[in-house]
Design an enzyme around this catalytic site. Structure first.
Site: not given
Ligand SMILES: Cc1cc2nc3c(=O)[nH]c(=O)nc-3n(C[C@H](O)[C@H](O)[C@H](O)COP(=O)(O)O)c2cc1C
Length: 367
Positions: A100, A224, A316-317, A172
């Site tokens: 990424q 993404r 994810g987590r 971002y």
């Protein structure tokens, strides 16, 4: 066997062993000079044995794109050996390795950039307490950044990655150019929605050009994005449906929709009860696979996200907490829902990440 665990034909030439993907997650644990650390290699090795694909933590492609202390770098050929170790640690487990890439833009800090002012589409601060005023990027700087994604893609290919993902989400720089909050330009790069799209699409073209110049036909390019911003003005669902409509025709391998819950509805319009993911998939209309993410904890959640319509489902987590998530799901073992802070060493969670998890104010469940 549940469909989500069966092999998935991602494109005409790429088969994934299943539809589960490790979500991109920053570790804050690379070496101070931007090389991957041994702890990170262990972290990935330990989590690449079950999922079909692993998306790495985000890397930066040019010095002023750095977003965090101890982030790894892809902006120089000297870093190809470091990137190669990272790709190998993922591929060893049988997962496809995706790098990424981002530019942090106004989400960075002077202290991260060695005392230099942060940059963005326009000189507008982010709406958060400790944000700093960015400097507006010049035309040549914009071209340099777009070119840096080309070069980083070339390095990813040299390093043996199966693909790259453009991080156009989570506020971002790629998103900052699309956002009417952070992009107030009235030149080629801003002014209307179509002009705000030029930077994201410029990055896509640059990455695709590098993939064509240096990669095999099956090199994966994903994108993404986040569907909405709370700011006023900010990215709306209508904006995003246009973005997605354009992205779906760019020859990308997949789209990655960044949400904190895969079923969530609009953040901006609380009266609209249509799940965001459904609206996006309707516009995509099977032109490109869509990956979902957000609060997938148990095997039931993952199956539900697949039934909801996503082609692939990210962990994810939950895969930080359960490195062997897929093996547990297959054998019907219980998935841990919170992180045992006493077990972080045996779970191979790098120290910088543990520190951030402890600072996360409950967003990351711990015990
Ligand atoms: C520790 C941590 C680091 C993250 N870093 C990134 C990142 O580098 N790039 C990115 O796109 N998303 C990042 N995210 C967001 C995740 O990819 C994911 O979208 C989010 O955690 C929601 O999924 P979950 O509910 O399964 O955790 C990060 C999340 C966590 C928990």
């Amino acid at each position: 066997m549940a469909d989500i665990l069966k092999p998935y034909q991602l494109s005409s030439t790429i088969e994934l062993r299943n539809r589960l993907v490790m979500a991109p997650m920053t570790t804050w644990s690379s070496q101070p000079d931007g090389q991957i650390s041994l702890d990170e290699l262990d972290y990935y090795r330990y989590r690449s044995g079950g999922v079909g694909m692993v998306i790495t933590a985000t890397t930066f492609t040019i010095p002023n794109g750095m977003g965090f202390k101890n982030q790894f770098y892809a902006g120089d050929d000297l870093y190809i050996p470091s990137l190669t170790k990272l790709a190998d640690s993922i591929k060893l487990g049988g997962a496809k390795a995706i790098l990424q890439m981002f530019h942090a833009g106004r989400m960075s800090k002077k202290s991260v950039l060695g005392g230099n002012q942060i940059v963005s589409a326009s000189a507008v601060k982010a709406l958060r307490e400790d944000s700093e005023l960015p400097r507006e990027l010049s035309e040549p700087e914009i071209h340099n950044i777009i070119e840096s994604f080309y070069e980083a893609t070339r390095r990813a290919i040299r390093a043996g990655f199966d693909g790259v993902e453009i991080h156009g989400a989570n506020t971002y720089l790629v998103q900052q150019f699309f956002s009417p909050h952070s992009n107030r330009r009235d030149d080629y790069w801003g002014g209307s929605l179509l002009k705000r799209l030029r930077f994201p699409i410029g990055i896509v073209s640059s990455v695709k050009r590098a993939a064509a110049d240096f990669g095999d036909d099956d090199f994966i390019v994903g994108y993404r994005f986040s569907p909405e911003e709370v700011e006023e003005p900010g990215i709306t669902m209508d904006d995003t449906l246009k973005l997605v409509d354009v992205l779906a025709d760019q020859g990308l391998t997949y789209l990655n929709l960044s949400l904190s819950n895969y079923k969530q509805t609009s953040m901006r319009d609380k009266k609209d009860l249509r799940p965001v993911g459904k609206r996006i998939m309707q516009v995509v209309n099977d032109r490109v696979p869509v990956m979902g993410v957000g609060s997938v904890v148990t095997f039931e959640d993952a199956n539900d996200a697949y039934d909801f319509g996503y082609d692939m489902v990210q962990l994810g987590r939950s895969i930080i907490i359960n490195p062997d998530w897929v093996a547990k799901a297959k054998s019907g073992k219980e998935i841990d829902k919170s992180l045992d802070l006493k077990a972080v060493k045996s779970l191979y969670i790098p120290e910088g990440m543990v520190t951030k998890i402890m600072e996360s104010d409950g967003w990351f469940p711990t015990k």
